[in-house]
Design a protein around this motif. Structure first.
Motif, PDB file in Angstrom:
ATOM      1  N   ARG A  57       1.116  -1.161   0.425  1.00 17.80           N
ATOM      2  CA  ARG A  57       0.237   0.313   0.243  1.00 17.80           C
ATOM      3  C   ARG A  57       1.367   1.098  -0.430  1.00 17.80           C
ATOM      4  N   GLU A  82      -7.672  -0.971 -10.847  1.00 20.63           N
ATOM      5  CA  GLU A  82      -9.088  -0.710 -10.069  1.00 20.63           C
ATOM      6  C   GLU A  82      -9.820  -1.716 -11.043  1.00 20.63           C
ATOM      7  N   CYS A  83     -10.433  -1.494 -11.858  1.00 21.84           N
ATOM      8  CA  CYS A  83     -11.713  -2.519 -13.072  1.00 21.84           C
ATOM      9  C   CYS A  83     -11.015  -3.358 -12.839  1.00 21.84           C
ATOM     10  N   GLY A  85      -9.679  -5.640 -11.111  1.00 21.45           N
ATOM     11  CA  GLY A  85      -9.655  -6.206  -9.883  1.00 21.45           C
ATOM     12  C   GLY A  85      -8.661  -5.788  -9.685  1.00 21.45           C
ATOM     13  N   VAL A  87      -6.252  -3.682  -8.143  1.00 21.20           N
ATOM     14  CA  VAL A  87      -6.176  -2.477  -7.121  1.00 21.20           C
ATOM     15  C   VAL A  87      -6.539  -2.194  -6.577  1.00 21.20           C
ATOM     16  N   SER A  88      -7.124  -1.639  -5.244  1.00 18.92           N
ATOM     17  CA  SER A  88      -8.341  -1.061  -4.786  1.00 18.92           C
ATOM     18  C   SER A  88      -7.563   0.272  -4.066  1.00 18.92           C
ATOM     19  N   ARG A  89      -8.203   1.541  -3.703  1.00 21.51           N
ATOM     20  CA  ARG A  89      -8.369   2.757  -3.425  1.00 21.51           C
ATOM     21  C   ARG A  89      -9.029   3.104  -1.525  1.00 21.51           C
ATOM     22  N   GLY A  90      -8.505   3.452  -1.274  1.00 20.56           N
ATOM     23  CA  GLY A  90      -9.486   3.591   0.198  1.00 20.56           C
ATOM     24  C   GLY A  90      -8.498   5.050   1.022  1.00 20.56           C
ATOM     25  N   ALA A 101      -3.386   4.144  -2.178  1.00 17.42           N
ATOM     26  CA  ALA A 101      -3.473   2.962  -3.821  1.00 17.42           C
ATOM     27  C   ALA A 101      -3.165   0.941  -2.715  1.00 17.42           C
ATOM     28  N   GLU A 102      -3.652   0.371  -2.922  1.00 18.10           N
ATOM     29  CA  GLU A 102      -3.223  -1.347  -2.769  1.00 18.10           C
ATOM     30  C   GLU A 102      -3.511  -2.132  -3.735  1.00 18.10           C
ATOM     31  N   THR A 104      -4.060  -5.769  -4.404  1.00 16.91           N
ATOM     32  CA  THR A 104      -5.315  -7.045  -4.173  1.00 16.91           C
ATOM     33  C   THR A 104      -4.491  -8.285  -4.758  1.00 16.91           C
ATOM     34  N   LYS A 106      -5.530  -9.957  -6.065  1.00 18.14           N
ATOM     35  CA  LYS A 106      -5.698 -11.211  -7.283  1.00 18.14           C
ATOM     36  C   LYS A 106      -4.535 -10.240  -8.139  1.00 18.14           C
TER      37      LYS A 106
END
Length: 153
Positions: A57, A82-83, A85, A87-90, A101-102, A104, A106
């Motif tokens: 992250r 992200e689309c 799958g 990377v995810s953001r929070g 940014a993290e 995942t 996957k």
């Protein structure tokens, strides 16, 4: 206005060899990643940087610096990841205004496969065609170039 310091014939030859080789190599690496994994080189670099970060992250601002992208461009690139799958953001835990940014699970598994193919291409077209002493010189040279460019920012 002062006269430019023109390159001599040897400097011109070496400069043009660098330009031609680096452009061709960058194009080859980008085409290879796209063909095998549907990734751009910029996307791959983001995945690598996240994989090396603590807890996989990074703050978006820090990631932009590491990946040599503007914050706006990085935001678009991370949105594509992200689309997929990968990377995810929070929000940042300590600073609600910041965004992390993290990578995942996957994304990490995907990167492991892409990295195997990418390193094979890097070896074939860069590492294995350069004499080890020359490779060390390239590393020293471009560390100096990166440092000089960073000073100009």
């Amino acid at each position: 206005m002062s006269e430019p310091r023109w390159l001599d014939a040897a400097q011109q030859r070496d400069w043009r060899a660098y330009i031609e080789g680096s452009v061709r190599l960058a194009d080859l690496l980008d085409r290879d990643l796209k063909a095998k994994h549907g990734l751009t080189t910029a996307e791959y670099e983001i995945l690598v940087r996240l994989s090396e970060a603590p807890e996989r992250r990074l703050r978006m601002a820090e990631l932009a610096e590491y990946a040599s992208q503007s914050r706006s461009r990085l935001s678009h690139t991370v949105a594509r990841l992200e689309c997929k799958g990968l990377v995810s953001r929070g929000t940042c835990g300590d600073d609600k205004r910041g965004v992390n940014a993290e990578l995942t699970e996957k994304g990490f598994a995907f990167l492991e496969q892409a990295a195997r193919d990418h390193v094979a291409t890097v070896r074939e077209y860069f590492i294995d065609v350069i004499d080890p002493d020359d490779l060390k010189a390239v590393g020293r040279a471009f560390s100096a170039v990166a440092e000089q460019v960073a000073k100009a920012r």
